[in-house]
Design a protein around this motif. Structure first.
Motif, mmCIF file in Angstrom:
data_model
loop_
_atom_site.group_PDB
_atom_site.id
_atom_site.type_symbol
_atom_site.label_atom_id
_atom_site.label_comp_id
_atom_site.label_asym_id
_atom_site.label_seq_id
_atom_site.Cartn_x
_atom_site.Cartn_y
_atom_site.Cartn_z
ATOM 1 N N LEU A 128 15.148 59.742 -5.816
ATOM 2 C CA LEU A 128 14.014 58.722 -5.559
ATOM 3 C C LEU A 128 13.037 59.114 -6.117
ATOM 4 O O LEU A 128 12.130 58.160 -6.578
ATOM 5 N N ALA A 179 4.654 39.507 -13.213
ATOM 6 C CA ALA A 179 5.674 39.722 -12.647
ATOM 7 C C ALA A 179 6.121 41.310 -12.873
ATOM 8 O O ALA A 179 6.434 42.288 -11.780
ATOM 9 N N GLU A 228 3.996 43.525 -10.404
ATOM 10 C CA GLU A 228 4.579 43.601 -9.021
ATOM 11 C C GLU A 228 5.831 44.271 -8.717
ATOM 12 O O GLU A 228 5.888 45.081 -7.876
ATOM 13 N N ILE A 230 6.012 48.016 -6.001
ATOM 14 C CA ILE A 230 6.845 47.926 -5.098
ATOM 15 C C ILE A 230 7.285 49.574 -4.913
ATOM 16 O O ILE A 230 7.114 50.078 -3.786
ATOM 17 N N PHE A 258 4.577 51.514 -3.016
ATOM 18 C CA PHE A 258 4.397 51.247 -1.640
ATOM 19 C C PHE A 258 5.353 52.193 -1.007
ATOM 20 O O PHE A 258 5.185 52.876 -0.105
ATOM 21 N N LEU A 259 6.626 52.006 -1.446
ATOM 22 C CA LEU A 259 7.711 52.668 -0.829
ATOM 23 C C LEU A 259 7.509 54.243 -0.981
ATOM 24 O O LEU A 259 7.804 54.909 0.015
ATOM 25 N N GLY A 270 5.087 55.613 1.237
ATOM 26 C CA GLY A 270 5.618 55.658 2.616
ATOM 27 C C GLY A 270 6.667 56.609 2.929
ATOM 28 O O GLY A 270 6.920 57.220 4.015
ATOM 29 N N ILE A 271 7.718 56.805 2.184
ATOM 30 C CA ILE A 271 8.766 57.924 2.381
ATOM 31 C C ILE A 271 8.269 59.288 1.970
ATOM 32 O O ILE A 271 8.749 60.198 3.014
ATOM 33 N N ALA A 326 0.170 53.797 3.657
ATOM 34 C CA ALA A 326 1.329 53.012 2.654
ATOM 35 C C ALA A 326 1.045 51.796 3.064
ATOM 36 O O ALA A 326 1.081 50.675 2.485
ATOM 37 N N TRP A 327 0.823 51.387 4.467
ATOM 38 C CA TRP A 327 0.993 49.934 5.020
ATOM 39 C C TRP A 327 -0.486 49.572 4.647
ATOM 40 O O TRP A 327 -0.440 48.360 4.153
ATOM 41 N N THR A 362 -0.171 48.475 0.883
ATOM 42 C CA THR A 362 0.829 47.374 0.908
ATOM 43 C C THR A 362 0.193 46.049 1.156
ATOM 44 O O THR A 362 0.168 44.990 0.267
ATOM 45 N N GLY A 399 -0.871 43.441 -1.644
ATOM 46 C CA GLY A 399 -0.041 42.262 -1.528
ATOM 47 C C GLY A 399 -1.311 41.064 -1.593
ATOM 48 O O GLY A 399 -0.944 40.270 -2.175
#
Lengths: 492, 477
Positions: free
Chosen positions: B99, B125, B128, B132, B135-136, B139-140, B150-151, B154, B158
């Motif tokens: 990961l 594109a 973006e 992603i 963000f992930l 959070g992880i 993270a939120w 995002t 966003g």
């Protein structure tokens, strides 16, 4: 092969399977679904042989009066394929969903009462396929009822489950109401134009006879029909049934409702509106009505989705929200003759929507079966226990939200493009807001999947059918996000 | 050829997903990419770098990469250098290295795609795509209040992206094309009212992505909790996308619209430099301090952009912005990498817990010292070249008869920022490395060779550009 053989074959397949299911004794009913799937694949293969009377004017069948009710063009072919593919996937999903079905039917634990569930979608499919070709309001109405009545059964199928029964009753009552609107509207249109055939109406509105038509009753009839079809596609003001019915119905039925039924509603809506949008007599008010419906649907679907904690219910609101984007493409109407027309954009959007939504429903069904719930919190920690499944779900949800390089973005991109061309600035503002909201609530699920700890460490084990379907759908979502040409070619 | 640069990290990500050894694959891909990027920088005029595949006929979309000018080359170089340093210095938590390295590569691939794209659609594109994994990963694998941070990032980014999308679609509609080269060629016809609207959308959209005051509050908590390579890549590289976009699209396409917003922009950038500067001084943790300092330094780059808006043919401002973007990218990546090293050896980044670390780890102290000096803007390091060019360019539009204009006033005020950054950086250095040895820092092993290599790579870059800025300036001429 005349195109209507396709519907005939689908219905025949359904009847044969229903009878076989009743008379062949067997413990497991999975084979009914597999047989239906094989049959659907065969019919899907036959669509490329299907032709209309123009392609073979000399054939005996080309002179049947049936062709007054039935047309076969690119759009018809596209939506027939669409209906077949969505039914195929739903039937496959139902095969893996048997355990839940069995729990809530006749004899809990045995599958004896679940056989029809695998055969009935074929009838709805036949209805959707006919709708794709309907050029006469009477024929369209019959086909639409075939779809709706099949859904009455499919929604309430888990008869020992209160949620499913409640959903069935709600769907029945509101479905009957919308049918009433539809028939009443058709009657008004017939009263003003003296015909039910959409081609004839189109001709009537184009040539000199348009002045003889009374505008007000015609518009009243159009508005009634739009309300009736709004029930099918899940548009405001006929959207209230969606959350409860989606939540209560068996998951494969919900998937079928949100994809197949919506697409059938849209193709009929486009065929119905096309003559009226081509005429100066009715063009303006119809477009205004479409625009109002689109904005209201966008706002309602997206804003109401924000506080949801049940994922299935969230998908219901998301389905309303997507209907709003599709209606916006219609409100920015570009006639069929234009190179980038509204019908193409709607069809493209629906095709991408099929891939993403059914993929998500496949995952939802497995989470329901193995973790026993459908709340967003039931997806907690999927990233830890099933990283590949979590990645697939992330891609699919990102696509629903409209993140670039997924098919969902291209769909939304076309809608925005049309709206800009039509100078619908206010609606564009609302659509932007809606897209931003969508980003928020889809990412809520992604957040649960990746950031929250799992309740326990046992991973979900995917049955082979679901695994294959999820993998294929996810890869297609990514592929069409970069290279949308294949779907586009089906629409040329 | 350029497509290769974008697809190598993405292919490596897929390989890692299917079981290739994560760290090795990531380092290999990053090294190959850096070699390719250096080769590209040496021969970027060559037409064979361009790459284009048609995706759609109407509206015409191409998956197209190319080097329209030296700015793209510099950004691609920056990405390649920071990526290699990030994957070299990162250490994945137990069992999560797929990961960890996979998403770093995805982020890098997205950034490279955005900087090399010549088609508006893919320009947006790819950015973006890179967001992603950011963000992930926060959070992880983040630290501290990772979910909240993270939120927040995002939602901020966003929303910023969607505002930006609205502006870009509007631009594409008015110019009738998605090809960025053709857009600039067709720029003349945009009427003033539309220019003003588009400029507002682009400033807010790109501005949120670059943490322009007051849309900046996502940045410090996100960087503080992000895993090291993500912080390095996002703060160092991906954040520059917004500035790159303003320079690439907004300046040539809507100059009059930007002009109308010049004064508000100046006030906002002073907010970045002074307000966030003082906020930085008050920080008690090194990671939050670095996060805030990165927000603060964006203000200088915006100042260069403002100078360019005030005087569109300003020869210095554009180079100043680009050199500073590059220098800041390298120096902040270096700082985040070293901060991660400090945390791994001492277990804390709280300034109160640390002290006298230089006794145990002289090499780490030396490297961090250089990084801190670079961040302050000491001559000889790349940031100095960038900042001096920024201040000079702000005075290019000085008019002796009318006196100081708003840009000059803002420049004078923002020079105070240099003092502020000296205050917080030196204080942090003193707290961590000097003074009495604190409990946590006693007996800590010095920075190992594997971690020295990426730091030295970045420092050499900083020195090279600082001593000989023409390395970059020649690419721009």
């Amino acid at each position: 092969m005349p195109a209507y053989y396709l519907e005939a074959l689908t219905v025949t397949l359904g009847i044969v399977l229903l009878m076989a299911e009743a008379f062949v004794p067997s413990q497991s009913k999975g084979w009914v679904g597999m047989a239906a799937a094989v049959g659907l694949v065969a019919i899907l293969g036959l669509t490329c042989l299907a032709i209309g009377p123009d392609a073979k004017p000399a054939a005996a069948w080309a002179h049947w009066p049936l062709w007054n009710f039935y047309s076969f063009d690119t759009l018809a072919r596209f939506y027939k394929i669409f209906a077949l593919v969505s039914t195929l996937l739903v039937v496959l999903m139902a095969v893996d969903y048997r355990t839940i079905l069995a729990r809530f039917t006749d004899h809990p634990g045995s599958e004896s009462g679940t056989g029809e569930y695998h055969a009935l979608p074929l009838f709805a499919c036949a209805g959707m396929m006919w709708l794709a070709s309907a050029r006469d309001l009477a024929g369209a109405f019959v086909a639409l009822e075939l779809v709706t009545i099949t859904f009455y059964i499919l929604v309430a199928y888990m008869r020992r489950n209160v949620g499913s029964l409640e959903a069935g009753v709600k769907y029945l009552i509101l479905g009957a109401l919308s049918t009433g609107f539809l028939v009443y509207g058709i009657a008004w249109i017939y009263g003003t134009t003296h015909t039910l055939n959409l081609d004839v109406i189109g001709g009537l509105l184009h040539d000199g006879r348009a002045e003889q038509i009374h505008r007000t009753p015609l518009l009243f009839g159009i508005a009634l029909v739009m309300v009736g079809l709004g029930f099918k596609i899940g548009a405001v003001p006929m959207q209230v049934w969606i959350p409860d019915v989606y939540q209560g119905a068996p998951t494969p039925t919900t998937a079928f409702l949100s994809v197949g039924s919506k697409a059938a509603g849209f193709i009929l809506l486009m065929r119905f509106l096309e003559p009226f949008l081509g005429s100066e007599l009715t063009r303006k008010p119809v477009l205004t009505l479409l625009l109002i419906l689109a904005c209201a649907t966008l706002l309602f679907g997206n804003l109401a989705a924000i506080p949801q904690t049940n994922f299935k219910r969230l998908l219901a609101y998301s389905s309303i929200a997507h209907a709003g984007f599709l209606l916006l493409a219609l409100a920015a109407w570009q006639p069929f003759a234009a190179e980038l027309n509204s019908a193409k954009v709607v069809s493209f959007y629906l095709a991408t929507y099929l891939l993403m939504t059914l993929g998500v429903f496949f995952i939802l069904a497995q989470v329901r079966i193995q973790r026993g719930g459908e709340a967003i919190s039931d997806f907690n920690g999927l990233g830890k226990t099933n990283p590949q499944l979590a990645l697939a779900l992330t891609v699919l949800l990102a696509a629903l939200a409209g993140v670039p390089l997924t098919a969902g973005f291209i769909g939304k991109f076309f809608v925005f493009y049309l709206a800009v061309e039509a100078h619908l600035w206010w609606a564009l503002g609302i659509a932007t807001l809606a897209a931003a909201t969508g980003f928020y609530y889809y990412f809520k699920v992604i957040r649960a999947v990746w950031w929250m700890p799992p309740p326990h460490d046992t991973p979900l084990t995917l049955p082979p059918i679901s695994k294959a379907c999820i993998a294929v759908l996810t890869l297609l979502v990514l592929l069409f996000g970069i290279w949308p040409q294949p779907i586009w070619m089906l629409l040329q | 050829m350029l497509a290769l640069l974008v697809f190598i990290p993405i292919a490596a990500f897929i390989a890692i997903l299917f079981g290739a050894p994560a760290r090795l694959t990531a380092i290999g891909a990053a090294a190959v990419n850096l070699a390719l990027a250096l080769y590209a920088a040496a021969s970027w005029h060559c037409t064979s770098w361009a790459f284009s595949v048609p995706v759609l006929a109407k509206p015409a979309l191409n998956l197209a990469f190319g080097f329209p000018d030296g700015m793209s080359v510099i950004m691609v170089l920056l990405t390649a250098i920071v990526t290699l340093a990030a994957v070299l210095s990162g250490q994945a938590p137990e069992g999560r290295d797929k990961l960890y390295f996979g998403s770093s590569l995805l982020l890098s691939g997205g950034a490279l795609g955005a900087f090399a794209a010549t088609d508006l659609f893919f320009f947006y594109a790819f950015h973006e795509l890179a967001l992603i994994p950011t963000f992930l990963m926060i959070g992880i694998l983040g630290r501290g209040e990772r979910r909240a941070a993270a939120w927040k990032i995002t939602i901020y980014l966003g929303l910023g992206s969607i505002v930006l999308l609205a502006g870009l679609v509007w631009l594409a509609n008015l110019t009738g094309t998605f090809d960025m080269g053709k857009m600039v060629a067709a720029a003349g016809g945009i009427e003033p009212a539309a220019q003003k609207g588009i400029a507002a959308l682009l400033i807010v959209g790109f501005g949120t992505l670059v943490s322009l005051f007051p849309f900046h509050s996502w940045a410090a908590p996100a960087y503080a909790s992000a895993p090291a390579p993500i912080a390095m890549l996002h703060a160092g590289v991906l954040k520059k996308f917004g500035l790159y976009g303003l320079l690439r699209l907004a300046i040539p396409l809507v100059p009059d619209g930007l002009q109308a917003w010049l004064n508000p922009l100046l006030i906002l950038l002073l907010g970045n430099i002074l307000w966030v500067g003082y906020v930085t001084v008050a920080q008690k943790r090194l990671d939050l301090l670095l996060g805030n300092s990165s927000v603060m330094h964006m203000g200088y780059i915006f100042l260069a952009i403002a100078a360019l808006i005030a005087m569109p043919d300003n020869p210095l401002a554009r180079s100043a912005a680009i050199v500073l973007m590059f220098a800041h990218g390298i120096s902040i990546a270096l700082l985040f990498g070293l901060a991660d090293r400090i945390e791994r050896s001492t277990g804390s980044l709280d300034l109160a817990d640390l002290g006298g670390l230089a006794k145990a780890t002289p090499a780490l102290a030396f490297l961090f010292g250089i990084a801190a000096m670079a961040s302050i803007g000491l001559p000889g390091l790349a940031n100095f070249a960038g900042e001096v060019l920024v201040f000079l360019s702000a005075f290019k539009s000085y008019n002796g008869t009318t006196g100081l204009g708003p840009v000059q006033l803002a420049c004078i005020l923002s020079i105070w920022g240099v003092v502020i950054s000296a205050v917080y950086m030196l204080r942090a250095y003193r707290n961590i490395f000097q003074g009495p040895v604190a409990g946590l820092t006693a007996g800590v092993p010095d920075i190992p060779l594997t971690d020295r290599i990426p730091a030295i790579l970045l420092i050499v870059t900083l020195l090279a550009v600082g001593l000989y800025p023409n390395l970059l300036l020649n690419l721009l001429n």
